[in-house]
Design an enzyme around this catalytic site. Structure first.
Site, PDB file in Angstrom:
ATOM      1  N   LYS A 134       0.870  -1.219  -0.047  1.00 45.64           N
ATOM      2  CA  LYS A 134       0.127  -0.088   0.040  1.00 45.64           C
ATOM      3  C   LYS A 134       0.926   1.298   0.059  1.00 45.64           C
ATOM      4  O   LYS A 134       0.555   2.366   0.499  1.00 45.64           O
ATOM      5  CB  LYS A 134      -0.939  -0.146   0.953  1.00 45.64           C
ATOM      6  CG  LYS A 134      -1.785  -1.128   1.373  1.00 45.64           C
ATOM      7  CD  LYS A 134      -2.586  -1.625  -0.006  1.00 45.64           C
ATOM      8  CE  LYS A 134      -3.469  -0.380  -0.428  1.00 45.64           C
ATOM      9  NZ  LYS A 134      -4.407  -0.795  -1.775  1.00 45.64           N
ATOM     10  N   HIS A 344     -11.029   6.249   2.138  1.00 48.59           N
ATOM     11  CA  HIS A 344     -10.716   5.646   3.484  1.00 48.59           C
ATOM     12  C   HIS A 344     -12.061   5.900   4.221  1.00 48.59           C
ATOM     13  O   HIS A 344     -12.588   7.167   4.297  1.00 48.59           O
ATOM     14  CB  HIS A 344      -9.593   6.573   3.847  1.00 48.59           C
ATOM     15  CG  HIS A 344      -8.319   5.988   3.203  1.00 48.59           C
ATOM     16  ND1 HIS A 344      -7.132   6.534   3.717  1.00 48.59           N
ATOM     17  CD2 HIS A 344      -8.058   5.000   2.342  1.00 48.59           C
ATOM     18  CE1 HIS A 344      -6.157   6.054   2.770  1.00 48.59           C
ATOM     19  NE2 HIS A 344      -6.824   5.127   2.149  1.00 48.59           N
TER      20      HIS A 344
END
Length: 389
Positions: A134, A344
């Site tokens: 990530k 997110h």
């Protein structure tokens, strides 16, 4: 025949690469020493032993000079098979090739190069993107694959962490064929946090080049959690997983999403086998805002001509990161898949603040070890707001 000789010469030349001497990392940082050593003991249990791989000598075929009569006979046979191909003709051709292979061989236990029939060679990688998850490794790999002198595996081989017992022959066979002057690459972000990976990679090629894409560890952890949440919606909240005891403020550093971001801890293992001159650290943040600038430095590190430039990128406002395009291509730019750019979840600002405080000493160590300041502390205010993967 010209292309065949090019292929064979490429096989021969590939056996000449010198190997550099290893430089062991001997320096130890003393900043936050107690915290660093204690946390390392908690996070890394005694490593499991593993068997080093040893391989038999590899052989590669080179042409041998035949007498004129046999050469003429082969020519006649070839013309005949082209006019009327049969299974027997194919069998004859295969037998001839096998006979040539047996007549000459050479040993190369270091590089283990395979010659292929498509005028290239399959080689073990000369460069690997080893981390971090990530961090932006897929974006970097796709940008590098635009370069004509880079050939890379699309999927993550996971050889040095999950498939090591399959051997180097299996690993090399996954690689694309390359011509002389081209670099073979792969990327598996989990290598960076795998205990045995540094030693195993060093055993394969001590002069290999390593690329690590790093990102603000707090943002990276949230991105990691977001990916897991998309696959397992039933998991606890980020806040629950991040703490052993939230009331006391005890961070659970054993949670993989948080442990990966302790970059200094993992880098120490790599520096025991490789000098910093063989490592290149890419800023995941700058890879988004200035992809051409980061790519210029990566190409320099790999010894490549700066071919991938700003003409290859187009910023996608919807996804929030650059997309690739060919300079001469007027079609829609190619962006990364749906798994990239997830929104997110909203995280409690107090949790984010505590995580920044937790990571700060480790970030300082990492800056000191690499000689680079990634300025993640300047992002603390913005990290409390929602961001994108």
């Amino acid at each position: 025949m010209r292309f065949g000789w090019i292929s064979l010469m490429s096989c021969y030349n590939s056996l000449q690469f010198p190997l550099q001497e290893n430089y062991a990392y001997q320096g130890r940082l003393v900043t936050e020493e107690t915290t660093f050593v204690t946390l390392r003991e908690k996070l890394y249990s005694a490593s499991q032993g593993f068997n080093e791989f040893t391989e038999a000598e590899r052989t590669t075929a080179v042409p041998t000079v035949k007498d004129h009569a046999e050469a003429e006979q082969r020519t006649v046979e070839w013309i005949r098979t082209q006019a009327s191909p049969t299974k027997s003709a194919a069998a004859y051709h295969t037998t001839a090739l096998e006979r040539e292979h047996q007549e000459f061989s050479t040993t190369d236990s270091e590089l283990r190069v395979n010659c292929t029939m498509d005028y290239g060679v399959k080689k073990l990688p000369q460069a690997i993107i080893i981390g971090v998850k990530k961090g932006g490794t897929r974006a970097l790999l796709e940008a590098l694959r635009v370069h004509p002198d880079v050939r890379a595996v699309g999927n993550e081989p996971h050889f040095f962490d999950r498939n090591y017992e399959k051997g180097l022959d299996w690993y090399r066979d996954l690689m694309p064929s390359t011509l002389e002057g081209q670099i073979t690459m792969e990327k598996t972000p989990s290598y960076f946090v795998t205990n045995h990976a540094p030693k195993r990679i060093h055993s394969m090629a001590r002069d290999i080049k390593l690329i690590i894409v790093v990102r603000n560890p707090v943002t990276r952890a949230i991105s990691d959690y977001t990916q897991t949440l998309s696959k397992k919606p039933e998991i606890p909240t980020f806040e629950v997983l991040a703490f052993k005891n939230r009331t006391l403020g005890l961070i659970d550093a054993s949670w993989s999403a948080l442990r990966i971001g302790i970059y200094a801890l993992h880098l120490e293992s790599w520096m025991q086998y490789f000098p910093l001159s063989q490592m290149h650290f890419v800023s995941g943040e700058r890879l988004i805002v200035d992809p051409a600038g980061e790519m210029a430095k990566v190409q320099d590190f790999l010894g490549l001509k700066r071919i991938v430039t700003d003409k290859h990128f187009y910023f996608n406002k919807t996804k929030g990161f650059p997309c690739l395009k060919k300079p001469e291509d007027s079609s829609t730019p190619r962006c990364l898949g749906k798994s990239k750019g997830r929104t997110h979840p909203k995280i409690d600002p107090d949790v984010i603040r505590r995580l920044h405080k937790f990571y700060k000493p480790f970030n300082m160590m990492f800056y000191q070890m690499t000689g680079q300041n990634f300025e993640w502390e300047l992002e603390e205010d913005s990290e409390s707001r929602s961001s994108q993967d």
